[in-house]
Design a protein around this motif. Structure first.
Motif, PDB file in Angstrom:
ATOM      1  N   TYR A 285      53.772  41.874  -7.487  1.00  0.00           N
ATOM      2  CA  TYR A 285      54.689  42.931  -6.762  1.00  0.00           C
ATOM      3  C   TYR A 285      54.189  44.384  -7.377  1.00  0.00           C
ATOM      4  O   TYR A 285      53.953  44.675  -8.534  1.00  0.00           O
ATOM      5  N   LEU A 286      54.130  45.286  -6.039  1.00  0.00           N
ATOM      6  CA  LEU A 286      53.796  46.671  -6.545  1.00  0.00           C
ATOM      7  C   LEU A 286      55.087  47.207  -6.924  1.00  0.00           C
ATOM      8  O   LEU A 286      55.844  47.278  -6.119  1.00  0.00           O
ATOM      9  N   ALA A 291      55.735  50.362 -17.143  1.00  0.00           N
ATOM     10  CA  ALA A 291      56.176  49.036 -17.637  1.00  0.00           C
ATOM     11  C   ALA A 291      57.526  49.055 -18.254  1.00  0.00           C
ATOM     12  O   ALA A 291      58.033  48.116 -18.292  1.00  0.00           O
ATOM     13  N   ALA A 292      57.609  50.183 -19.258  1.00  0.00           N
ATOM     14  CA  ALA A 292      58.671  50.241 -19.963  1.00  0.00           C
ATOM     15  C   ALA A 292      60.027  50.069 -19.239  1.00  0.00           C
ATOM     16  O   ALA A 292      61.158  49.714 -19.998  1.00  0.00           O
ATOM     17  N   LYS A 293      59.824  50.464 -18.106  1.00  0.00           N
ATOM     18  CA  LYS A 293      61.142  50.627 -17.228  1.00  0.00           C
ATOM     19  C   LYS A 293      61.289  49.483 -16.239  1.00  0.00           C
ATOM     20  O   LYS A 293      62.211  49.516 -15.436  1.00  0.00           O
ATOM     21  N   VAL A 294      60.381  48.263 -16.304  1.00  0.00           N
ATOM     22  CA  VAL A 294      60.585  47.227 -15.316  1.00  0.00           C
ATOM     23  C   VAL A 294      61.275  46.156 -16.116  1.00  0.00           C
ATOM     24  O   VAL A 294      60.549  45.767 -17.101  1.00  0.00           O
ATOM     25  N   ALA A 309      66.040  45.916  -6.214  1.00  0.00           N
ATOM     26  CA  ALA A 309      66.424  46.860  -7.194  1.00  0.00           C
ATOM     27  C   ALA A 309      65.482  47.871  -7.613  1.00  0.00           C
ATOM     28  O   ALA A 309      65.552  48.983  -7.835  1.00  0.00           O
ATOM     29  N   LEU A 310      64.181  47.398  -7.506  1.00  0.00           N
ATOM     30  CA  LEU A 310      63.026  48.161  -8.101  1.00  0.00           C
ATOM     31  C   LEU A 310      62.378  48.735  -6.902  1.00  0.00           C
ATOM     32  O   LEU A 310      61.303  49.549  -6.955  1.00  0.00           O
ATOM     33  N   GLU A 459      57.531  41.903 -23.530  1.00  0.00           N
ATOM     34  CA  GLU A 459      57.287  43.169 -22.811  1.00  0.00           C
ATOM     35  C   GLU A 459      56.041  43.229 -22.068  1.00  0.00           C
ATOM     36  O   GLU A 459      55.343  42.001 -21.801  1.00  0.00           O
ATOM     37  N   TRP A 460      56.149  44.103 -20.767  1.00  0.00           N
ATOM     38  CA  TRP A 460      54.885  44.017 -20.030  1.00  0.00           C
ATOM     39  C   TRP A 460      53.756  44.720 -20.867  1.00  0.00           C
ATOM     40  O   TRP A 460      53.780  45.518 -21.385  1.00  0.00           O
TER      41      TRP A 460
END
Length: 466
Positions: A285-286, A291-294, A309-310, A459-460
């Protein structure tokens, strides 16, 4: 309901026994209680969504054909449960309406004053009506008839007034009863949630069809006789007319235009899962976030809410699952499936997030009735995957079909939807298939930063495709 539920339970029990996994292990991996899994396998309950059934089947190493069969049996068992609930609701509505009508009738009867019997005006002795003075023994030559005393007039006028008052009370009583009868079913049925909780991200579509000649004649006669009948194009039935029903807490369906008569004439429904996954880590997904907020990758059944939501967009490809089922015993032929592009532009400059986890293997087969769509083409078309047969197919209420669509986009950001042409006897029409009334959206991701989720660091992390 018993037969459909028993068939569904028999299949999942067979898969469970063959897997060699215990109820406890399966329940833990499926994130559900052991007792719930027992109820599914014993036929005491049916899952409200298909997602846990699919995950259960994949954990048990089901073949592609077994996955299709599990989906078919779940659809039939769930449909039987919905019919049973509707029957119970209709019975409750009828009982409530009868009770309300009886209550309104009793209240009206109690409020209506008694009507004096007709004999009250005729049985009064003449002497009491006009007592008057005693006449002389020899009446004068010119004696006029003596007028009736005023005290007697209200007695003779009572009956007409009572009749008028009774008529008014009776009319009011009829109005009360009709209002109660109309309102009670509305209150009873207004649960706002339909017969069952529909899976998030799923859409049930219905469309309009071409009515039979007798139905057309009837509609034409009604339109001619009613001076207020609409003559707008949207109100007329046509072979290509289509409509879409948005998803809700109900699997309730309804046409956007054409009214209930048109919707009832359509002999099939299409339930769409626009965010299905071909494999546990086969979807990207785009997302317009760092990354820290996903949040971490969701499970497949939670993907629709994660995407919503995103504001995420399916990247590189989008995997759709369409369940087509007839609404009656008549056979419906699925003639063709066509792509309609609404808009096409450059992909957004967002980050790419791959589902699944780094270092964890993924797998998945190619189920039957699978199709590809190349959205980068000038004229995208739905084509069967290698070695598979394409449309036409036949469906009915007892024989649904599941179609799997892989729409790929490498260099464009495309908004699109599908149109399913069908026929049944003399009727035919087109269903629009989209994402809750909006076009599907699939975008290319070439050159965009890619991230994978690490279980070691939770984490991402930047990740390049193989």
């Amino acid at each position: 309901m018993v037969d459909e539920t028993a068939d569904f339970a028999a299949l999942i029990r067979e898969l469970k026994d063959r897997s060699g996994l215990s109820y406890g292990v399966l329940a833990k991996r499926l994130h559900m209680s052991t007792s719930t899994l027992h109820r599914y396998c014993n036929g005491d309950a049916v899952p409200t969504e298909y997602a846990p059934v699919e995950r259960f089947a994949r954990l048990c190493k089901a073949t592609p054909d077994e996955l299709v069969e599990a989906h078919r049996r779940w659809i039939l068992a769930d449909g039987a449960r919905q019919r049973e609930r509707k029957s119970a609701a209709n019975a409750a509505n009828a009982t409530a309406a009868t009770t309300a009508t009886a209550t309104a009738t009793a209240t009206t009867a109690a409020a209506t004053p008694p009507v004096p019997p007709p004999e009250a005006t005729t049985a009064v002795p003449e002497a009491t009506l006009a007592p008057g003075p005693t006449p002389a023994p020899t009446p004068p030559p010119a004696v006029e008839p003596e007028p009736e005393p005023e005290s007697a007039l209200p007695v003779t006028a009572t009956a007409p007034r009572n009749r008028r008052r009774t008529t008014l009370f009776a009319a009011a009583a009829v109005a009360v009863v009709l209002a109660a009868t109309a309102l009670v079913p509305h209150f009873m049925s207004g649960n706002g949630g339909g017969d069952r909780k529909q899976e998030a991200g799923s859409v049930t579509s219905t469309g309009r069809g071409t009515p039979s000649s007798s139905a057309s004649a009837s509609a034409s006669a009604k339109s001619t006789s009613s001076p207020s009948a609409s003559t707008s194009p949207s109100g007329s039935a046509s072979p290509s007319g289509s409509a879409t029903a948005k998803s809700g807490a109900s699997a309730s369906t309804g046409a956007k235009s054409g009214g209930a008569a048109d919707a009832a004439a359509v002999p099939l429904t299409v339930t769409t899962r626009p965010y299905a996954w071909e494999s546990p880590c086969g979807q990207t997904y785009l997302v317009d976030r760092d990354a820290a907020k996903v949040p971490p990758p969701p499970t497949e059944q939670d993907a629709p809410s994660w995407v919503s939501a995103l504001g995420a967009v399916s990247a590189d490809s989008q995997y759709l699952e369409l369940t087509v089922q007839g609404t009656g015993q008549d056979t419906v032929v699925l003639q063709s499936l066509n792509v309609r592009v609404v808009d096409s532009g450059a992909p957004p400059a967002w980050n790419v997030y791959e589902m699944g986890y780094i270092g964890v293997g993924c797998g998945g087969g190619v189920p039957t009735h699978s199709f590809d769509i190349g959205l980068d083409s000038i004229r995208p078309a739905v084509t069967p995957k290698s070695g598979q047969t394409g449309l036409p197919y036949k469906v009915s209420e007892s024989e649904p079909e599941v179609l799997y669509i892989t729409a790929a986009a490498a260099s464009h950001d495309v908004r699109w939807y599908l149109e399913l042409a069908w026929s049944s006897g003399t009727r035919k029409g087109v269903l629009r298939i989209d994402d809750q009334g909006k076009p599907f959206r699939t975008s290319g991701m070439s050159g965009r930063p890619q991230y994978g989720y690490s279980l070691d660091t939770s984490e991402w992390v930047p990740h390049q495709a193989d």
